[in-house]
Scaffold this motif. Structure first.
Motif, mmCIF file in Angstrom:
data_model
loop_
_atom_site.group_PDB
_atom_site.id
_atom_site.type_symbol
_atom_site.label_atom_id
_atom_site.label_comp_id
_atom_site.label_asym_id
_atom_site.label_seq_id
_atom_site.Cartn_x
_atom_site.Cartn_y
_atom_site.Cartn_z
ATOM 1 N N VAL A 337 31.202 32.468 43.267
ATOM 2 C CA VAL A 337 31.952 31.467 42.510
ATOM 3 C C VAL A 337 33.427 31.551 42.911
ATOM 4 N N VAL A 338 33.966 30.440 43.391
ATOM 5 C CA VAL A 338 35.342 30.409 43.908
ATOM 6 C C VAL A 338 36.127 29.348 43.161
ATOM 7 N N VAL A 339 37.347 29.701 42.765
ATOM 8 C CA VAL A 339 38.250 28.747 42.119
ATOM 9 C C VAL A 339 39.576 28.748 42.873
ATOM 10 N N SER A 340 40.378 27.727 42.610
ATOM 11 C CA SER A 340 41.740 27.686 43.139
ATOM 12 C C SER A 340 42.671 28.205 42.059
ATOM 13 N N GLY A 341 43.406 29.275 42.373
ATOM 14 C CA GLY A 341 44.265 29.842 41.342
ATOM 15 C C GLY A 341 45.101 30.998 41.834
ATOM 16 N N VAL A 369 30.226 40.774 29.650
ATOM 17 C CA VAL A 369 31.031 39.993 30.604
ATOM 18 C C VAL A 369 30.074 39.101 31.381
ATOM 19 N N ARG A 370 30.355 37.795 31.350
ATOM 20 C CA ARG A 370 29.457 36.875 32.061
ATOM 21 C C ARG A 370 30.279 35.863 32.867
ATOM 22 N N LEU A 371 29.847 35.629 34.110
ATOM 23 C CA LEU A 371 30.432 34.592 34.973
ATOM 24 C C LEU A 371 29.307 33.702 35.452
ATOM 25 N N LYS A 372 29.498 32.384 35.257
ATOM 26 C CA LYS A 372 28.446 31.455 35.657
ATOM 27 C C LYS A 372 29.089 30.149 36.110
ATOM 28 N N ALA A 373 28.533 29.572 37.187
ATOM 29 C CA ALA A 373 28.992 28.256 37.660
ATOM 30 C C ALA A 373 28.081 27.195 37.067
ATOM 31 N N ILE A 374 28.672 26.272 36.335
ATOM 32 C CA ILE A 374 27.924 25.171 35.723
ATOM 33 C C ILE A 374 28.516 23.868 36.243
ATOM 34 N N GLY A 375 27.776 23.205 37.123
ATOM 35 C CA GLY A 375 28.300 21.978 37.727
ATOM 36 C C GLY A 375 29.503 22.304 38.586
ATOM 37 N N ASP A 376 30.622 21.617 38.312
ATOM 38 C CA ASP A 376 31.843 21.852 39.086
ATOM 39 C C ASP A 376 32.838 22.724 38.326
ATOM 40 N N HIS A 377 32.338 23.522 37.373
ATOM 41 C CA HIS A 377 33.207 24.420 36.612
ATOM 42 C C HIS A 377 32.628 25.835 36.604
ATOM 43 N N ALA A 378 33.545 26.788 36.570
ATOM 44 C CA ALA A 378 33.157 28.194 36.419
ATOM 45 C C ALA A 378 33.508 28.630 35.000
ATOM 46 N N THR A 379 32.592 29.314 34.345
ATOM 47 C CA THR A 379 32.841 29.792 32.981
ATOM 48 C C THR A 379 32.849 31.307 32.955
ATOM 49 N N VAL A 441 35.058 34.751 23.750
ATOM 50 C CA VAL A 441 36.032 33.792 24.276
ATOM 51 C C VAL A 441 35.526 33.318 25.628
ATOM 52 N N THR A 442 35.511 31.991 25.825
ATOM 53 C CA THR A 442 35.048 31.395 27.079
ATOM 54 C C THR A 442 36.198 30.649 27.739
ATOM 55 N N ALA A 443 36.457 30.981 28.993
ATOM 56 C CA ALA A 443 37.444 30.255 29.797
ATOM 57 C C ALA A 443 36.686 29.412 30.808
ATOM 58 N N GLU A 444 36.940 28.105 30.799
ATOM 59 C CA GLU A 444 36.263 27.177 31.708
ATOM 60 C C GLU A 444 37.274 26.674 32.728
ATOM 61 N N LEU A 445 37.018 26.948 34.014
ATOM 62 C CA LEU A 445 37.959 26.624 35.085
ATOM 63 C C LEU A 445 37.290 25.736 36.127
ATOM 64 N N PRO A 446 38.041 24.791 36.732
ATOM 65 C CA PRO A 446 37.461 23.982 37.817
ATOM 66 C C PRO A 446 37.032 24.878 38.969
ATOM 67 N N CYS A 447 35.845 24.617 39.462
ATOM 68 C CA CYS A 447 35.255 25.450 40.529
ATOM 69 C C CYS A 447 35.377 24.705 41.857
ATOM 70 N N ILE A 448 35.933 25.381 42.863
ATOM 71 C CA ILE A 448 36.028 24.749 44.195
ATOM 72 C C ILE A 448 34.629 24.575 44.780
ATOM 73 N N VAL A 449 33.878 25.670 44.851
ATOM 74 C CA VAL A 449 32.560 25.629 45.476
ATOM 75 C C VAL A 449 31.821 26.903 45.110
ATOM 76 N N ASN A 450 30.520 26.804 45.092
ATOM 77 C CA ASN A 450 29.699 27.999 44.992
ATOM 78 C C ASN A 450 29.415 28.457 46.419
ATOM 79 N N VAL A 451 29.960 29.615 46.780
ATOM 80 C CA VAL A 451 29.868 30.088 48.164
ATOM 81 C C VAL A 451 28.426 30.164 48.623
ATOM 82 N N ALA A 452 27.497 30.417 47.691
ATOM 83 C CA ALA A 452 26.098 30.492 48.068
ATOM 84 C C ALA A 452 25.602 29.170 48.646
ATOM 85 N N LEU A 453 26.258 28.064 48.251
ATOM 86 C CA LEU A 453 25.867 26.762 48.771
ATOM 87 C C LEU A 453 26.490 26.464 50.112
#
Length: 455
Positions: A337-341, A369-379, A441-453
């Motif tokens: 999971v990759v974001v711009s930041g 602690v959980r990290l998950k990509a949902i659509g075009d966002h990382a949570t 607490v959940t932080a939802e951030l725009p996701c650039i791309v899922n590297v696995a894809l």
């Protein structure tokens, strides 16, 4: 005529008028080109017709001489229609042998574009041919149709030029009026904001036009400014309210150090005052950090950040302290999971949430602690199964100096979650809190791309 002011050509009316004038001049140029091309084509057509008739008559002359040529001309004129050719055959002395063409016979052979009759009324295009016996043959075609065509083309060109000019001026006036009306509304709203009505916004008509898009952008800017001003007022109020207690305590410590005669008590009072001053410095540093992040200048230095690697690193770093405090740690981190930041700020966001969970939950609590990509966002979700927070306290937890009732007797300034919210906003994301069988607490951030894809 004095020149028009330069500002006119910079106005909407002036610009549209210039474009319309350009189109009108283009129509004028095209009209003249059409006129020239059509005129030359008709000229050539008449020349070709005259030349063909002359060749036919010369063939008759070759078979029977001048008499046969004269007889043929009489036959052609007897059978002629209104648009037929005209002829004149004269001998070497200039006496007419045949033909009704009432024009002077040119002395020199060849084409003549404007052959005027003896009354100065009819203009013809003619070809004069000198024969071997000294006689001369003139074959002419009336130019009336050609001249009418020329006049028609010129008239149409003039009408088109005038019409386009008038329509352009009318269009420029209409566009200018509409533009000025919209700009007056925007100007009125801006003047009201300048005069202190910060609730005023740029008018929208729902058309989706350029004016609506600009107004919507300005309104978003005004909303941002209003939020910053509200935030500034809130910070001022919070600082005045929340710093009163530590400043009063610091003042009391210093008074105690001055008033006591016991050296040991004075030393303790000074050490306590130093601890209070360090706490105040940390508090101001946190406030400045939040303000810096909220200014959004950090976006200029954004780059790709692999959140999975960042969270794995933090989990490894916090695991010894969590286990030493009697807590348990569970993690569920999605790979790639990759974001711009800003990596440093994102690390601060997760670290603050882990610190909160570690500080405000009892022994035996499980921290997740959980990290998950949902659509075009990382949570990113940091949660626990501790006592949680009252539902009515959730909306204000991300404000400065806000603390739940359960955490009032623990260390902290109430700025940790405020910094988390500021960091998420700077990354074009958002945060939310939930308390259902614990606290998360959940932080939802725009996701650039899922590297696995990418692979």
């Amino acid at each position: 005529m004095p020149p028009l002011p330069r500002s006119l050509w910079r106005s909407t009316f002036g610009l549209v008028a210039l474009v319309s004038l350009g189109f009108a001049l283009s129509a004028l140029v095209i009209g003249f080109v059409v006129y020239e091309v059509a005129h030359e084509a008709l000229e050539e057509q008449l020349d070709h017709r005259i030349a063909a008739e002359t060749r036919a008559l010369l063939a008759e002359h070759g078979r029977g001489g001048v008499d046969e040529l004269a007889r043929t001309i009489h036959q052609r004129e007897a059978a002629s229609s209104g648009d037929s050719l005209a002829y004149r055959l004269v001998d070497r002395t200039g006496q007419t042998l045949a033909g009704s063409l009432d024009t002077p016979v040119p002395v020199e052979p060849g084409y003549l574009e404007h052959l005027v009759d003896n009354h100065g009324e009819r203009v013809s295009q003619a070809l004069t041919t000198a024969l071997a016996d000294g006689s001369r043959l003139v074959v002419a075609a009336d130019r009336a149709a050609l001249n009418e065509t020329d006049e028609t083309i010129l008239a149409i060109t003039a009408i088109a030029f005038a019409a386009m000019l008038l329509i352009g001026i009318a269009g420029a006036w209409t566009v200018g009026s509409v533009t000025r009306a919209r700009l007056r509304k925007i100007d009125a709203a801006a003047q009201a904001i300048i005069d202190g009505d910060l609730s005023r916004r740029m008018p929208l008509d729902g058309s989706g036009s350029e004016f609506d898009r600009v107004s919507a952008t300005l309104n978003r800017m005004l909303e941002r400014i209003a939020a910053l001003l509200d935030n500034l007022r809130q910070v001022s109020s919070d600082v005045a309210h929340d710093l009163r207690t530590p400043l009063t305590r610091l003042n009391n410590r210093l008074d105690e150090a001055l008033s006591t005669t016991d050296e040991a008590d004075r030393q303790l009072a000074i050490e306590a005052a130093l601890a209070d001053s360090r706490e105040l410095l940390d508090l101001f540093a946190a406030l400045l950090r939040i303000s810096e992040v909220e200014a959004l200048a950090v976006r200029r230095h954004f780059s790709e950040v692999a959140l999975d690697a960042l969270l794995d690193e933090l989990v490894d770093a916090y695991l010894p302290d969590i286990e030493a405090s009697g807590h348990r740690l569970q993690s569920e981190i999605e790979a790639g999971v990759v974001v711009s930041g800003d990596r440093r700020l994102l690390r601060q966001l997760v670290a603050n949430l882990l610190d909160n969970a570690l500080r405000h939950t009892p022994v035996g609590t499980t921290i997740r602690v959980r990290l998950k990509a949902i659509g075009d966002h990382a949570t990113i979700t940091i949660g626990d199964d501790g006592p949680g927070v009252a539902a009515n306290e959730l909306p204000r937890l991300f404000q400065r100096f806000a603390r739940s009732e359960r955490s009032r007797h623990t260390e902290g300034s109430g700025l940790g979650l405020a910094l988390v919210a500021a960091i998420a906003t700077a990354h074009r994301g958002r945060v939310s809190a939930a308390s259902n069988g614990g606290f998360s607490v959940t932080a939802e951030l725009p996701c650039i791309v899922n590297v696995a894809l990418r692979v």
